[in-house]
Design an enzyme around this catalytic site. Structure first.
Site, short mmCIF file in Angstrom:
data_model
loop_
_atom_site.label_atom_id
_atom_site.label_comp_id
_atom_site.label_asym_id
_atom_site.label_seq_id
_atom_site.Cartn_x
_atom_site.Cartn_y
_atom_site.Cartn_z
N ARG A 294 0.83 -1.21 0.00
CA ARG A 294 0.00 0.00 0.00
C ARG A 294 0.87 1.26 0.00
O ARG A 294 0.44 2.32 -0.40
CB ARG A 294 -0.99 0.00 1.18
CG ARG A 294 -1.91 1.22 1.19
CD ARG A 294 -3.23 1.02 1.95
NE ARG A 294 -3.12 0.24 3.14
CZ ARG A 294 -2.54 0.65 4.28
NH1 ARG A 294 -2.07 1.87 4.37
NH2 ARG A 294 -2.47 -0.16 5.31
N TYR B 21 -16.66 15.53 -15.44
CA TYR B 21 -16.99 14.11 -15.41
C TYR B 21 -18.06 13.89 -14.34
O TYR B 21 -17.98 14.45 -13.24
CB TYR B 21 -15.72 13.31 -15.10
CG TYR B 21 -15.94 11.83 -15.12
CD1 TYR B 21 -16.16 11.17 -16.32
CD2 TYR B 21 -15.97 11.10 -13.95
CE1 TYR B 21 -16.40 9.80 -16.35
CE2 TYR B 21 -16.20 9.73 -13.96
CZ TYR B 21 -16.41 9.10 -15.17
OH TYR B 21 -16.65 7.75 -15.18
N ASP C 99 -7.72 17.68 -15.20
CA ASP C 99 -8.03 16.31 -15.61
C ASP C 99 -7.67 16.20 -17.10
O ASP C 99 -8.32 16.78 -17.96
CB ASP C 99 -9.52 16.03 -15.38
CG ASP C 99 -9.93 14.60 -15.75
OD1 ASP C 99 -9.25 13.98 -16.58
OD2 ASP C 99 -10.95 14.13 -15.21
N LYS D 144 -8.68 5.02 -19.57
CA LYS D 144 -9.03 5.47 -20.91
C LYS D 144 -7.82 5.36 -21.85
O LYS D 144 -7.33 4.26 -22.06
CB LYS D 144 -9.61 6.87 -20.84
CG LYS D 144 -10.61 7.09 -19.68
CD LYS D 144 -11.88 6.27 -19.83
CE LYS D 144 -12.74 6.25 -18.57
NZ LYS D 144 -13.12 7.55 -18.02
#
Ligand SMILES: *Cc1c(COP(=O)(O)O)cnc(C)c1O
Length: 396
Positions: free
Chosen positions: A63, A116, A188, A213
Site C-alpha cells: 500500500r 466528469y 483532468d 481510458k
C-alpha cells in the site's frame, strides 16, 4: 548507457517504451516483472525501523509502494513532465485523493462548468458532508474566472477539453491565474493524454487521469494517476493515498505499462480517424451540432491548435430529429459498441444524459451544454472506412 546518452533528452515514444524499467540484471527479463506481493522482507530488524522512519530507501508494504507500480509511476511522470506520479485504483480514487489532500472544511473549489459525472458527485459529497463549497464556472474568459475566485478558494479544478462538449479552456491562463492568486490548479487530462497535451508545461500544478481510458487504451483495466511536484505528491502518498488506500494492484500496473508503450502510435491513429469521422458527420444531412476541436467550424479551433498537439478521438453530436432518433441510430450500429468509457482501441458510443451524466441534475446538465439528445463517440483505431460505413448504415 553512456553518460553522453543519458544527458540527451529522449522523445515521447522512446520514454513511453523504456522509462521506468531497465531489464532486471538478475534475470534479464525484458518485460516488467509483476511483483505480486503484499509485503517485503527486511534484511534486518534495524533496516525495517529505518525504512519506517523514512531514513532509508526501500519497500515496506505494497500500500506504500510496490516495484511494478513504481515503474509505471516513473513512466507517467516522464511523459507528463512532472517530478513525481502516483498510481491509483481508478481515476476517481486519484481525483478524490488529490482534492481531499488539498482542502479542509470551509474551503472553496472553483470548477469548470462541465465535469466528469462522478467528479461532480464527489464535489457534492464534499459539500454536503464536509462543508467544502464549489462553484461551476464558464472558464472561457478571464473575467468570469476572476469574478468567481473567493477569499477561501484553494483549488481551481478543470477538464479540457470538457467532457463531452469538447469546450476548451486556456491552460496558460489557468496556470497564470493560479500563480497570481496562490490557488492550486488541477487539470483532468484524461481526454488528451500526455501525448497530445501537457498541462504542467503551461504552469498548472497537478494533472490527474483516468488511466482506464487512453493510457491503458485496451478496455481491460480501471486505474488512475496523479502527477505534479515531488513535494505535493509525497504529501498525497503519505496522507490520502496511504490512509484511504485506493492504490493500484501490481498486475494492473503491468497492464498499464504495456498499454502506455503504444500510446503515441495509438493517439496518432485516434486523431486521424476522428478527424475523418467528424468531417463525415458534419456533412451528413441528418446530423447537427458536431463538436470536434479539429473541425474548422469548432469555435475554439485556434486555441485547440495552440495548446494541443492533435485533436484526439472524441466527438459529440446530435441528430436533427432528436433524442429518439439518436437512440435508434445507436441500436442499429454493428461495429461500434454502445458502452461508456472512452479511449479504447475499440470505437465506443454512448448517450451522456441517460448514462455518464445521469447523476447531474437536468438544469445543470443543460447549462453544461449537454442536450438531451447529445451523443458521444470515442473513435477507435479500426480502419476508418469501416467506422464511417457503420455510422452511415445506422443513420440511413
Ligand atoms: C472516466 C473518467 C474519470 C473517472 O475515471 P475512472 O477510472 O472511471 O474512475 C474521470 N475523468 C474523466 C474525464 C473520465 O473520462
Amino acid at each position: 548507457m553512456s553518460s553522453k546518452e543519458s544527458n540527451r533528452e529522449q522523445g515521447f515514444q522512446t520514454l513511453a517504451v523504456h522509462k521506468g524499467y531497465k531489464p532486471d540484471p538478475l534475470t534479464g527479463s525484458l518485460a516488467l516483472p509483476i511483483h505480486q506481493t503484499s509485503t517485503f522482507v527486511f534484511p534486518s530488524a534495524e533496516t525495517g525501523g529505518r525504512r519506517f522512519a523514512g531514513e532509508e530507501e526501500g519497500y515496506v508494504y505494497s500500500r506504500l509502494g510496490n516495484p511494478t507500480v513504481t515503474a509505471l509511476e516513473e513512466k507517467i511522470a516522464a511523459l507528463e513532465k512532472g517530478e513525481k506520479a502516483l498510481a491509483f485504483a481508478s481515476g476517481m480514487a486519484a481525483i478524490s485523493a488529490v482534492l481531499l489532500g488539498l482542502v479542509r472544511s470551509g474551503d472553496h473549489i472553483l470548477c469548470s462548468r462541465g465535469l466528469y459525472g462522478c467528479t461532480f458527485g464527489f464535489l457534492s459529497i464534499l459539500k454536503d458532508k464536509f462543508n467544502v463549497d464549489y462553484t461551476l464556472c464558464d472558464m472561457r474568459d478571464k473575467e468570469s474566472i476572476l469574478r468567481e475566485i473567493k477569499e477561501n478558494t484553494k483549488v481551481i479544478y478543470i477538464e479540457t477539453p470538457i467532457n463531452p462538449t469538447m469546450q476548451i479552456i486556456d491552460l496558460a491562463l489557468i496556470g497564470q491565474i493560479g500563480k497570481e492568486h496562490n490557488v492550486t490548479t488541477v487539470v483532468d487530462n484524461t481526454f488528451m493524454s500526455p501525448y497530445l497535451q501537457r498541462p504542467l508545461e503551461y504552469g498548472c500544478d497537478v494533472v490527474v487521469h483516468s488511466a482506464t481510458k487512453y493510457l491503458g487504451g485496451h478496455g481491460d483495466l480501471v486505474a488512475g494517476v496523479a502527477v505534479g511536484t515531488k513535494e505535493f505528491l509525497e504529501h498525497i502518498q503519505f496522507t490520502t493515498q496511504k490512509d484511504i488506500g485506493g492504490i493500484l494492484a501490481p498486475f494492473d500496473a503491468f497492464l498499464l505499462v504495456r498499454g502506455i508503450k503504444t500510446l503515441g502510435v495509438r493517439m496518432d491513429r485516434h486523431s486521424e480517424n476522428a478527424q475523418k469521422v467528424a468531417e463525415f458527420l458534419e456533412s451528413h444531412p441528418k446530423v447537427t451540432n458536431v463538436m470536434y476541436p479539429g473541425l474548422k467550424s469548432f469555435p475554439q479551433h485556434e486555441l485547440a491548435k495552440r495548446q494541443m498537439d492533435g485533436f484526439g478521438g472524441l466527438i459529440s453530436f446530435e441528430l436533427k430529429e432528436g433524442l429518439e432518433a439518436g437512440l435508434n441510430m445507436m441500436n442499429k450500429l454493428e461495429l461500434l459498441k454502445c458502452a461508456v468509457s472512452l479511449g479504447d482501441v475499440d470505437s465506443l458510443i454512448q448517450h451522456p444524459a441517460s448514462m455518464t451524466h445521469s447523476v447531474v441534475p437536468r438544469e445543470e446538465r443543460i447549462k453544461m451544454g449537454i442536450a438531451d439528445g447529445l451523443i458521444r463517440l470515442s473513435v477507435g483505431i479500426e480502419n476508418v472506412e469501416d467506422i464511417i460505413y457503420d455510422l452511415e448504415q445506422a443513420l440511413s
